[in-house]
Design a protein around this motif. Sequence first.
Motif, mmCIF file in Angstrom:
data_model
loop_
_atom_site.group_PDB
_atom_site.id
_atom_site.type_symbol
_atom_site.label_atom_id
_atom_site.label_comp_id
_atom_site.label_asym_id
_atom_site.label_seq_id
_atom_site.Cartn_x
_atom_site.Cartn_y
_atom_site.Cartn_z
ATOM 1 N N VAL A 100 9.819 12.842 1.302
ATOM 2 C CA VAL A 100 9.004 12.214 2.352
ATOM 3 C C VAL A 100 8.512 10.858 1.845
ATOM 4 C CG1 VAL A 100 6.780 12.317 3.574
ATOM 5 C CG2 VAL A 100 8.277 14.316 3.564
ATOM 6 N N CYS A 101 8.654 9.815 2.696
ATOM 7 C CA CYS A 101 8.073 8.497 2.428
ATOM 8 C C CYS A 101 7.109 8.227 3.568
ATOM 9 C CB CYS A 101 9.129 7.395 2.469
ATOM 10 S SG CYS A 101 10.324 7.483 1.169
ATOM 11 N N HIS A 102 5.844 8.439 3.332
ATOM 12 C CA HIS A 102 4.835 8.280 4.394
ATOM 13 C C HIS A 102 4.235 6.875 4.341
ATOM 14 C CE1 HIS A 102 0.445 8.897 5.678
ATOM 15 N NE2 HIS A 102 1.165 8.695 6.758
ATOM 16 N N PRO A 103 4.602 6.019 5.313
ATOM 17 C CA PRO A 103 4.088 4.637 5.294
ATOM 18 C C PRO A 103 2.677 4.564 5.867
ATOM 19 C CG PRO A 103 5.448 4.948 7.222
ATOM 20 C CD PRO A 103 5.434 6.277 6.504
ATOM 21 N N THR A 104 2.055 3.418 5.706
ATOM 22 C CA THR A 104 0.761 3.149 6.331
ATOM 23 C C THR A 104 1.030 2.182 7.484
ATOM 24 O OG1 THR A 104 -0.095 3.216 4.080
ATOM 25 C CG2 THR A 104 -1.619 2.465 5.762
ATOM 26 N N ASN A 105 0.268 2.272 8.533
ATOM 27 C CA ASN A 105 0.473 1.408 9.687
ATOM 28 C C ASN A 105 -0.544 0.259 9.708
ATOM 29 O OD1 ASN A 105 1.679 0.684 12.177
ATOM 30 N ND2 ASN A 105 -0.056 1.553 13.244
ATOM 31 N N PRO B 222 3.110 -1.251 8.535
ATOM 32 C CA PRO B 222 3.716 -1.270 7.194
ATOM 33 C C PRO B 222 3.788 -2.644 6.545
ATOM 34 C CG PRO B 222 4.982 0.130 8.660
ATOM 35 C CD PRO B 222 3.957 -0.567 9.520
ATOM 36 N N PHE B 223 3.866 -3.720 7.340
ATOM 37 C CA PHE B 223 3.971 -5.049 6.730
ATOM 38 C C PHE B 223 2.661 -5.524 6.123
ATOM 39 C CE2 PHE B 223 8.042 -5.315 8.622
ATOM 40 C CZ PHE B 223 8.723 -6.142 7.749
ATOM 41 N N TYR B 224 1.553 -5.084 6.677
ATOM 42 C CA TYR B 224 0.259 -5.611 6.225
ATOM 43 C C TYR B 224 -0.571 -4.548 5.512
ATOM 44 C CZ TYR B 224 2.063 -8.903 9.562
ATOM 45 O OH TYR B 224 2.898 -9.749 10.249
ATOM 46 N N ALA B 225 -0.048 -3.323 5.474
ATOM 47 C CA ALA B 225 -0.680 -2.246 4.697
ATOM 48 C C ALA B 225 0.485 -1.560 3.976
ATOM 49 C CB ALA B 225 -1.426 -1.285 5.614
ATOM 50 N N PRO B 226 0.926 -2.150 2.858
ATOM 51 C CA PRO B 226 2.239 -1.782 2.306
ATOM 52 C C PRO B 226 2.313 -0.448 1.548
ATOM 53 C CG PRO B 226 1.211 -3.500 0.974
ATOM 54 C CD PRO B 226 0.301 -3.278 2.145
ATOM 55 N N LEU B 227 1.203 0.282 1.470
ATOM 56 C CA LEU B 227 1.255 1.538 0.706
ATOM 57 C C LEU B 227 2.205 2.548 1.349
ATOM 58 C CD1 LEU B 227 -0.587 3.072 -1.649
ATOM 59 C CD2 LEU B 227 -0.952 4.532 0.340
ATOM 60 N N VAL B 228 3.031 3.194 0.528
ATOM 61 C CA VAL B 228 3.878 4.299 0.992
ATOM 62 C C VAL B 228 3.655 5.483 0.050
ATOM 63 C CG1 VAL B 228 6.218 5.080 1.538
ATOM 64 C CG2 VAL B 228 5.645 2.656 1.777
ATOM 65 N N GLU B 229 3.254 6.624 0.614
ATOM 66 C CA GLU B 229 3.144 7.832 -0.208
ATOM 67 C C GLU B 229 4.533 8.453 -0.330
ATOM 68 O OE1 GLU B 229 -0.886 10.082 0.314
ATOM 69 O OE2 GLU B 229 -0.190 9.511 2.291
ATOM 70 N N VAL C 86 3.308 5.136 -3.984
ATOM 71 C CA VAL C 86 2.511 5.972 -4.884
ATOM 72 C C VAL C 86 3.064 7.387 -4.800
ATOM 73 C CG1 VAL C 86 0.338 4.663 -4.882
ATOM 74 C CG2 VAL C 86 0.763 6.303 -3.044
ATOM 75 N N LEU C 87 3.042 8.087 -5.919
ATOM 76 C CA LEU C 87 3.672 9.411 -5.988
ATOM 77 C C LEU C 87 2.643 10.513 -5.740
ATOM 78 C CD1 LEU C 87 6.183 11.145 -6.712
ATOM 79 C CD2 LEU C 87 5.441 10.996 -9.111
ATOM 80 N N VAL C 88 2.906 11.366 -4.756
ATOM 81 C CA VAL C 88 2.101 12.574 -4.563
ATOM 82 C C VAL C 88 2.816 13.660 -5.366
ATOM 83 C CG1 VAL C 88 1.152 14.195 -2.863
ATOM 84 C CG2 VAL C 88 1.410 11.773 -2.258
ATOM 85 N N LYS C 89 2.216 14.080 -6.476
ATOM 86 C CA LYS C 89 2.958 14.875 -7.462
ATOM 87 C C LYS C 89 3.191 16.307 -7.031
ATOM 88 C CE LYS C 89 0.340 13.424 -10.997
ATOM 89 N NZ LYS C 89 -0.120 13.369 -12.385
ATOM 90 N N LYS C 90 2.339 16.816 -6.127
ATOM 91 C CA LYS C 90 2.640 18.130 -5.566
ATOM 92 C C LYS C 90 2.246 18.177 -4.101
ATOM 93 C CE LYS C 90 -1.439 20.410 -7.430
ATOM 94 N NZ LYS C 90 -1.905 21.481 -8.274
ATOM 95 N N GLU C 91 2.903 19.053 -3.368
ATOM 96 C CA GLU C 91 2.687 19.098 -1.924
ATOM 97 C C GLU C 91 1.246 19.531 -1.619
ATOM 98 O OE1 GLU C 91 6.999 20.064 -0.051
ATOM 99 O OE2 GLU C 91 5.904 21.791 -0.787
#
Length: 318
Positions: A144-149, A151-158, A185-190
């Motif tokens: 899963v790559c969960h973007p922030t909305n 995406p261009f101006y809040a570039p964090l992706v979990e 950024v890595l979410v190390k466990k679900e």
Amino acid sequence: MADRKSDQQVGIVGSGLIGHSFAMLYAAAGYKVRIYDIKPELVDKALATIDDQLNYQSKNGLLRGKLSVQEQRTLITGTNDLAECVKDAFFIQECVYEDLELKRSVHAKIDALCKDGAIIASSASALIPSLISQNLKHKNRFIVCHPTNPPFYAPLVEVIPAPWTDPEVVVTTTHLLEEAGQVPVLVKKEIDGFVLNRIQYAIIGECWRLYEEGVMSVEDIDKVMSEGLGRRYAFMGPLETAYLNADGLHTYGDRYREMIYRVQCSFGSPQKMEGPTLDKIHDELAARIPMDQLNERRKWRDLRLASLQKLKNDLDKK
Ligand SMILES: NC(=O)c1ccc[n+]([C@@H]2O[C@H](COP(=O)([O-])OP(=O)(O)OC[C@H]3O[C@@H](n4cnc5c(N)ncnc54)[C@H](O)[C@@H]3O)[C@@H](O)[C@H]2O)c1
């Protein structure tokens, strides 16, 4: 020249807000992108939106990557055939509605069409990866790559792997997102809600309680973030903020731990966003931002987010 980036295809499944944003990001990194949607007219709409967005970014000094508008635009094409979107792709980004059964059925189709070794990413906001991917043949390639909305101006992706995801998938996905100018950024466990939404919901929950208990107006609660906490949080998180606010975290703990613990104990149990409090908060917001002016207000927001991004680019010399 099989290793040229522009020969490597990314497939985007679902051409809505997140789908067309990811298409632009991967094209900005130099990859060939094919967008598919179940509704062909929405692919055309996404391509038109991409034209507008690229021109806006170019005019305002916000264009990502080294390619010109025209070069980026040429890399993106639409298709009405899912197979054409995914069969040659080394990376597939699914961006359909947040519905477990829909995502499972779309991923079953992608699974049957994609090549072995492709990475299959989902933009899911809260559906944990193992629930979506448990029945897939290529489940070891799922992430899963969960973007922030937006995406261009809040570039964090979990980035959230399932327990069975190949470690190489995490590395390649992280690298691809960085190439596109995002911040993975890595979410190390679900975990339910991942991290961004868990923090966001903790904030919403406390704002709700403060309003309900008559401590502050809606407008002033929002100002606490926009004029106070949020000013720092645009540049550093709460942990670094604490570290800087005292001489390191041990001093911060010595000074504030009892107070923080006492206040945290008063937070109370979670509440649902419903009933008279919901109506009152809505009415206070609507008095300030009438419902028929939401689009103008969104533009106002996006202009400020874009300006902040530009400031950050300038400060960090990007
Ligand atoms: N919008 C956000 O703020 C945001 C932020 C982070 C993550 N997300 C997640 O991203 C995903 C997409 O959200 P969005 O806001 O782009 O939604 P959206 O409603 O803008 O777009 C969804 C698209 O999926 C298409 N679709 C539906 N069924 C399909 C199918 N079977 N095959 C192909 N396409 C299909 C729809 O036609 C639509 O174009 C969701 O999982 C959402 O939770 C959204």
